[in-house]
Design an enzyme around this catalytic site. Structure first.
Site, PDB file in Angstrom:
ATOM      1  CE  LYS A  19      -2.322  -0.637   3.765  1.00 51.11           C
ATOM      2  NZ  LYS A  19      -1.593  -1.813   4.269  1.00 51.11           N
TER       3      LYS A  19
ATOM      4  NE  ARG B 111      -6.224  -1.533   8.824  1.00 44.99           N
ATOM      5  CZ  ARG B 111      -5.098  -1.351   9.494  1.00 44.99           C
ATOM      6  NH1 ARG B 111      -5.003  -1.826  10.728  1.00 44.99           N
ATOM      7  NH2 ARG B 111      -4.104  -0.701   8.972  1.00 44.99           N
TER       8      ARG B 111
ATOM      9  NE  ARG C 197       6.319  -3.377   7.632  1.00 50.52           N
ATOM     10  CZ  ARG C 197       5.002  -3.239   7.516  1.00 50.52           C
ATOM     11  NH1 ARG C 197       4.494  -2.775   6.392  1.00 50.52           N
ATOM     12  NH2 ARG C 197       4.218  -3.552   8.523  1.00 50.52           N
TER      13      ARG C 197
ATOM     14  NE  ARG D  68       6.258  -0.217  11.848  1.00 52.35           N
ATOM     15  CZ  ARG D  68       5.468   0.172  10.841  1.00 52.35           C
ATOM     16  NH1 ARG D  68       5.081   1.430  10.748  1.00 52.35           N
ATOM     17  NH2 ARG D  68       5.070  -0.703   9.934  1.00 52.35           N
TER      18      ARG D  68
ATOM     19  NE  ARG E 186      -0.354  -5.627  12.157  1.00 49.60           N
ATOM     20  CZ  ARG E 186       0.662  -5.035  11.547  1.00 49.60           C
ATOM     21  NH1 ARG E 186       1.912  -5.426  11.829  1.00 49.60           N
ATOM     22  NH2 ARG E 186       0.450  -4.091  10.659  1.00 49.60           N
TER      23      ARG E 186
END
Length: 575
Positions: A86, A162, A197, A226, A237
């Site tokens: 995204k 979502r 990431r 993170r 998730r």
């Protein structure tokens, strides 16, 4: 139009009520801090909104993009699982289409960093890899979409909705997509992207250890992972995401386009850009300006068939008049246009021209994200006497099979229905009724009244209605309730009117024309022969309301109102 990035903080913008009922924003100055003396509750402020999307299978996650044209800017939505691409695609979309990029995830993290009440609530769920409660997300996104930069430039909304409840909240606000683009990405690729990431805490920039490592060793040394980018959190998730995707997708499944997202970013963007460009072309098919684009009366209107240029001229005229009235809050509207191809009393009447006009009118509002129901009456009567007006025979079937474009408008933003209260759905924004009319021994007005009542304050537009009482088989007019029926018929506001003027009882020669496009006055135009096979129209007078036959005769006779005492030896047809 300048490109914009996400504004974290903004001074409040007071919404104003526009003529079509949507909120809007004027110009405002922005600051990075709340006003002095004000306790900060949230880091974002008030404003309008738009729409959403998503999809998934067990092993494939799909990004969903929505595009919509409103006001001056393009409005686009993209949603997908973590690391589905995204962010990369949003940057490319923002750069090409000059939109304000708004990430629901960034909004949430900004709230968390600021320590607001919303942020504290959100952090509890984010640390567990769960979705943040809908009331928190809806409030933040809605507020951000109301800031001045978004109102002026358009927006690119990233990562929302979502859940089904979020999608339904958008539906309730009339925030709807015209186009969804699904980006398919295998789940194992998503996991690999997530765990690799890293965040630069100084600049806030996201890197990837394998696909996008920093070139500066100093930056590489300070990168952190993170808390929600571990493999365990990513799996949680994704599982939560998949549980919600199917229900969200069901809201928008009729207008989805699919793109393979597991390719180089330029190839992915090429497909996305193509869909968005097509959507923009479709949205600009019918002009939107409220000002009168009058450019002079078309000539040779008794030449049949009409040229494409003449038909499109009148389609645009009608669409502008109706749009102006709808934007001014009028909701019981009537279009009266009787050029020869749309005059059922002439043998050159063409049903196809009426169908084209209705389609263009439907596109005018569907291009703005409105859900339009085009309605045509069904057979009336009982037994062997059951039937329908000849003018409408086969029109429902023709509406179903005619070309509604390549963008999935029919079945999504345009639906076909009947003139009945039972055909009024909660998801319909407006209704276009094609030539509703009474038939011998049968009256459509009761069905029409019930439908208007069910529609409430949503616009109902009658195109060339014929609602005068028709005699029964025995030649007897329907007397009972006639006054109430005529009162209801006259309650519709004429937002566009055009008719040619002839000598009484004839269709030749054309003496002139009577035109009105809301919000303008009625204009009387006189036809003048200017040579062999050549003519022009000259405006002779204007009236605030529909002129009477006597007033028209005075105009053509050159008499003043005071001199209008005697009756002319000729009159005009059908006025």
């Amino acid at each position: 139009m300048a490109s914009h990035s996400l504004g974290v903080l903004g001074s409040p913008c007071s919404p104003h009520k526009s003529t079509n009922g949507a909120s809007g924003c004027g110009a405002a100055s922005w600051s990075l801090h709340p006003p002095a003396g004000k306790e900060r509750q949230s880091i974002i402020t008030n404003a309008p909104y738009k729409s959403v999307s998503i999809s998934s299978t067990k092993k494939t996650t799909r990004i969903v993009i929505y595009a919509r044209k409103q006001g001056g800017g393009l409005n686009v939505m993209i949603s997908g699982a973590p690391a589905s691409g995204k962010g990369t695609q949003c940057e490319m979309i923002k750069d090409k289409y000059n939109l304000v990029h708004i990430s629901a995830g960034d909004l949430l993290r900004a709230e968390v960093a600021a320590g607001t009440d919303y942020g504290k609530r959100a952090k509890e769920f984010m640390d567990q890899g769960k979705l943040v409660p809908d009331d928190v997300v809806v409030s933040m996104v809605k507020q951000r979409l109301q800031l001045p930069d978004v109102c002026e430039a358009g927006w690119l909304l990233d990562g929302y909705p979502r859940s089904l409840s979020q999608a339904q909240a958008l539906e309730a606000l009339k925030i709807r997509p015209q186009l969804f683009i699904l980006l398919e990405v295998p789940e194992d690729v998503l996991i690999e992207r997530v765990v690799g990431r890293r965040l630069d805490p100084v600049t806030g920039k996201i890197y990837h250890l394998k696909h996008f490592p920093p070139e500066d060793p100093e930056v590489a040394a300070r990168l952190i992972q993170r808390s929600d980018d571990t493999e365990k959190k990513a799996m949680e998730r994704l599982r939560t995401y998949h549980e919600n995707l199917a229900s969200v997708l069901s809201v928008y499944e009729s207008c989805i386009k699919t793109v393979d997202g597991n390719r180089p970013k330029s190839e992915v963007f090429g497909d996305i850009s193509s869909f968005l460009d097509d959507r923009i072309k479709a949205a600009t098919k019918v002009s939107k300006p409220k000002q009168d684009s009058w450019r002079g009366m078309p000539t040779k209107l008794n030449s049949i068939p009409h040229s494409r240029e003449i038909r499109e001229y009148f389609y645009t005229e009608v669409c502008e008049g109706v749009r102006n009235a709808v934007e001014d809050g009028l909701h019981k509207l009537k279009v009266e246009i009787t050029i020869p191809e749309l005059n059922p009393e002439m043998d050159v009447y063409r049903a196809g021209t009426l169908l084209e006009l209705v389609r263009e009118l439907a596109f005018t509002f569907a291009n703005d994200g409105k859900r339009v129901k085009v309605c045509v009456q069904g057979p009336m009567g009982e037994g062997i006497f059951r039937g329908m007006p000849l003018q409408l025979s086969g029109s429902r079937m023709m509406l179903e099979v005619m070309d509604w474009g390549d963008y999935g408008a029919k079945g999504t933003f345009v639906n076909i229905g009947a003139i009945a209260a039972s055909d009024v759905s909660e998801t319909d924004d407006m209704f276009i009724l094609m030539a509703p009319q009474n038939a011998v021994g049968n009256c459509i007005i009761e069905d029409l009244q019930a439908m208007v009542q069910a529609a409430g304050d949503r616009p109902v537009i009658l195109v060339n209605p014929q609602l005068k009482d028709v005699p029964g088989a025995g030649g007897v007019m329907q007397v009972i309730g006639r006054e109430q029926r005529m009162e209801f018929s006259d309650s519709f506001f004429v937002c566009y009117s055009f008719r040619l003027l002839y000598r009484a009882g004839t269709f030749y020669p054309i003496m002139g024309a009577l035109r009105m496009k809301y919000p303008g006055p009625y204009e009387v135009h006189k036809r003048i022969d200017t040579g062999y096979s050549s003519e022009t129209y000259i405006q002779e007078a204007t009236f605030p309301g529909r002129p009477t036959p006597t007033e028209l005769q005075d105009v053509f006779a050159g008499r003043s109102k005071e001199a209008s005492k005697t009756k002319s030896i000729w009159s005009f047809f059908g006025i």
